[in-house]
Design a protein around this motif. Structure first.
Motif, PDB file in Angstrom:
ATOM      1  N   ILE A 193       0.843  -1.205   0.000  1.00 57.28           N
ATOM      2  CA  ILE A 193       0.000   0.000   0.000  1.00 57.28           C
ATOM      3  C   ILE A 193       0.877   1.253   0.000  1.00 57.28           C
ATOM      4  O   ILE A 193       0.520   2.288  -0.539  1.00 57.28           O
ATOM      5  CB  ILE A 193      -0.938   0.005   1.243  1.00 57.28           C
ATOM      6  N   PHE A 194       2.060   1.123   0.597  1.00 53.84           N
ATOM      7  CA  PHE A 194       2.899   2.309   0.812  1.00 53.84           C
ATOM      8  C   PHE A 194       4.113   2.406  -0.120  1.00 53.84           C
ATOM      9  O   PHE A 194       4.727   3.460  -0.204  1.00 53.84           O
ATOM     10  CB  PHE A 194       3.416   2.319   2.262  1.00 53.84           C
ATOM     11  N   PHE A 195       4.467   1.297  -0.754  1.00 49.81           N
ATOM     12  CA  PHE A 195       5.713   1.303  -1.534  1.00 49.81           C
ATOM     13  C   PHE A 195       5.492   0.771  -2.951  1.00 49.81           C
ATOM     14  O   PHE A 195       4.732  -0.187  -3.143  1.00 49.81           O
ATOM     15  CB  PHE A 195       6.782   0.452  -0.832  1.00 49.81           C
ATOM     16  N   GLY A 196       6.221   1.389  -3.896  1.00 53.06           N
ATOM     17  CA  GLY A 196       6.119   0.960  -5.283  1.00 53.06           C
ATOM     18  C   GLY A 196       6.668  -0.438  -5.487  1.00 53.06           C
ATOM     19  O   GLY A 196       6.134  -1.227  -6.261  1.00 53.06           O
ATOM     20  N   GLY A 197       7.764  -0.767  -4.785  1.00 49.21           N
ATOM     21  CA  GLY A 197       8.368  -2.090  -4.951  1.00 49.21           C
ATOM     22  C   GLY A 197       8.648  -2.722  -3.600  1.00 49.21           C
ATOM     23  O   GLY A 197       9.191  -2.066  -2.711  1.00 49.21           O
ATOM     24  N   VAL A 198       8.223  -3.963  -3.430  1.00 46.27           N
ATOM     25  CA  VAL A 198       8.519  -4.689  -2.186  1.00 46.27           C
ATOM     26  C   VAL A 198       9.175  -6.013  -2.577  1.00 46.27           C
ATOM     27  O   VAL A 198       8.628  -6.779  -3.364  1.00 46.27           O
ATOM     28  CB  VAL A 198       7.230  -4.967  -1.375  1.00 46.27           C
ATOM     29  N   THR A 199      10.376  -6.249  -2.049  1.00 50.90           N
ATOM     30  CA  THR A 199      11.084  -7.507  -2.335  1.00 50.90           C
ATOM     31  C   THR A 199      11.456  -8.151  -1.011  1.00 50.90           C
ATOM     32  O   THR A 199      11.815  -7.460  -0.058  1.00 50.90           O
ATOM     33  CB  THR A 199      12.396  -7.218  -3.108  1.00 50.90           C
ATOM     34  N   CYS A 200      11.332  -9.458  -0.967  1.00 48.09           N
ATOM     35  CA  CYS A 200      11.774 -10.183   0.222  1.00 48.09           C
ATOM     36  C   CYS A 200      13.173 -10.722  -0.072  1.00 48.09           C
ATOM     37  O   CYS A 200      13.363 -11.441  -1.056  1.00 48.09           O
ATOM     38  CB  CYS A 200      10.794 -11.317   0.499  1.00 48.09           C
TER      39      CYS A 200
END
Ligand code: SAM
Length: 312
Positions: free
Chosen positions: A179-186
């Motif tokens: 919801i808050f970030f353009g890209g999320v990577t684990c």
């Protein structure tokens, strides 16, 4: 456990002391940076849950180099927050506080003189109980607290990195971060043990929803927690990319290494870079050393388990 046996078992523990890091966790941030270039263009950084300070050391060395300013000549500001006191570090302002409190967010903003941060990192971990569901739940709470505080201090486009436990409800956390970030990577750095469910979310390009007002509410607390989040479907079920990071030639943290890595070089024990200044287990150690612990009390009276990462 003898001194050399821990040195032998854990290569990153040994290297941390040799290279002057306060904890082996430093390698996790360094390996994340190798993959994501986290520090490029960063002048203001926040280290949440920072004690004993190895991530702050990395920030200090990488952002400041040998002076107070970054390469572009701008002043570098680093704020470290922890419940526990931490020995001082060059160029790092410490706040002894709780990341779940809005007053802590306000103190960070005050230190940056109203300017937002470029980078927020959080290696926060509660004392592990060994009860996996409880540990995962508390870790998720801490991550959400870190996210909340981040929404108060991070600039649009900024980066947030945080420790996450890849437990059964992890997709809910991914959804909230998306919801808050353009890209999320684990990401799983090589120095993070394969046997641990720990990983790190690297959240890039901060852009809160239109009209979002930063607050400290926690969705896992505010709503009833009886949904199986893995049942979420369609756009509600977020799967983020998973990346193993750190050079393939980097040491495998689950391996046991011989004390002698370089043939012919004599092994020398290295003392800790910075022993904890006031650890919560200090009293228990004192009682044990002086044989003051009664047998019945001994396992529980040692207090909660500590993270094994600290180079002590
Ligand atoms: N990144 C650190 C380093 O490299 O030295 C290690 C961090 S250690 C694994 C986790 C830290 O989280 C502990 O020092 C603990 O005090 C801190 N912590 C846990 N809950 C916290 C909270 N609510 N507010 C601030 N710090 C917290």
């Amino acid at each position: 456990m003898g001194r050399s046996s821990k040195d032998k078992r854990d290569i990153y523990y040994r290297l941390a002391k040799e290279e002057g890091w306060r904890a082996r966790s430093a390698f996790k941030l360094l390996q994340l940076d190798e993959e994501f270039s986290l520090f490029t263009g960063v002048n203001r950084a926040v280290d949440l849950c920072a004690a004993p300070g190895s991530w702050s050391q990395v920030l200090s060395r990488k952002l400041r180099g040998h002076g107070e300013k970054c390469e572009g000549g701008e002043e570098v500001k680093i704020v470290a927050v922890d419940l526990q006191a931490m020995a001082p570090l060059p160029g790092v302002t410490q706040i002894q506080g709780d990341i779940t409190k809005v007053s802590t967010a306000e103190e960070i903003v005050r230190h940056f003189e109203g300017q937002p941060a470029d980078l927020v990192v959080c290696d926060g971990a509660p004392d592990v109980t060994g009860l996996h569901d409880v540990d995962e739940y508390i870790q998720a709470q801490l991550l959400l607290a870190a996210l909340n505080i981040t929404t108060h201090v991070l600039k649009p486009g900024g980066t947030f990195v945080a420790k996450i436990f890849r437990g059964k409800d992890v997709t809910l956390l991914y959804s909230q971060l998306k919801i808050f970030f353009g890209g999320v990577t684990c990401a799983k750095p090589r120095s993070s043990r394969n046997s641990s469910i720990e990983a790190f979310v690297v959240c890039q390009n901060y852009h809160p929803p239109e009209g979002y007002v930063p607050n400290m509410s926690n969705p896992l607390l505010d709503h009833s927690y009886d949904v199986d989040f893995n049942q979420l479907e369609g756009p509600n079920r977020i799967i983020v990319p998973f990346l193993a990071c750190g050079d393939l030639s980097a040491f495998d943290s689950d391996r046991t290494y011989p004390l002698q890595l370089d043939a012919g070089k004599e092994y020398q024990y290295t003392p800790p870079t910075q022993p904890p200044i006031s650890p919560p287990y200090q009293q228990a150690c004192h009682l044990r050393k002086n044989n003051l612990l009664s047998k019945e009390d001994s396992p529980s009276s040692l207090g909660p388990r500590q993270s094994g990462d600290q180079a002590q």
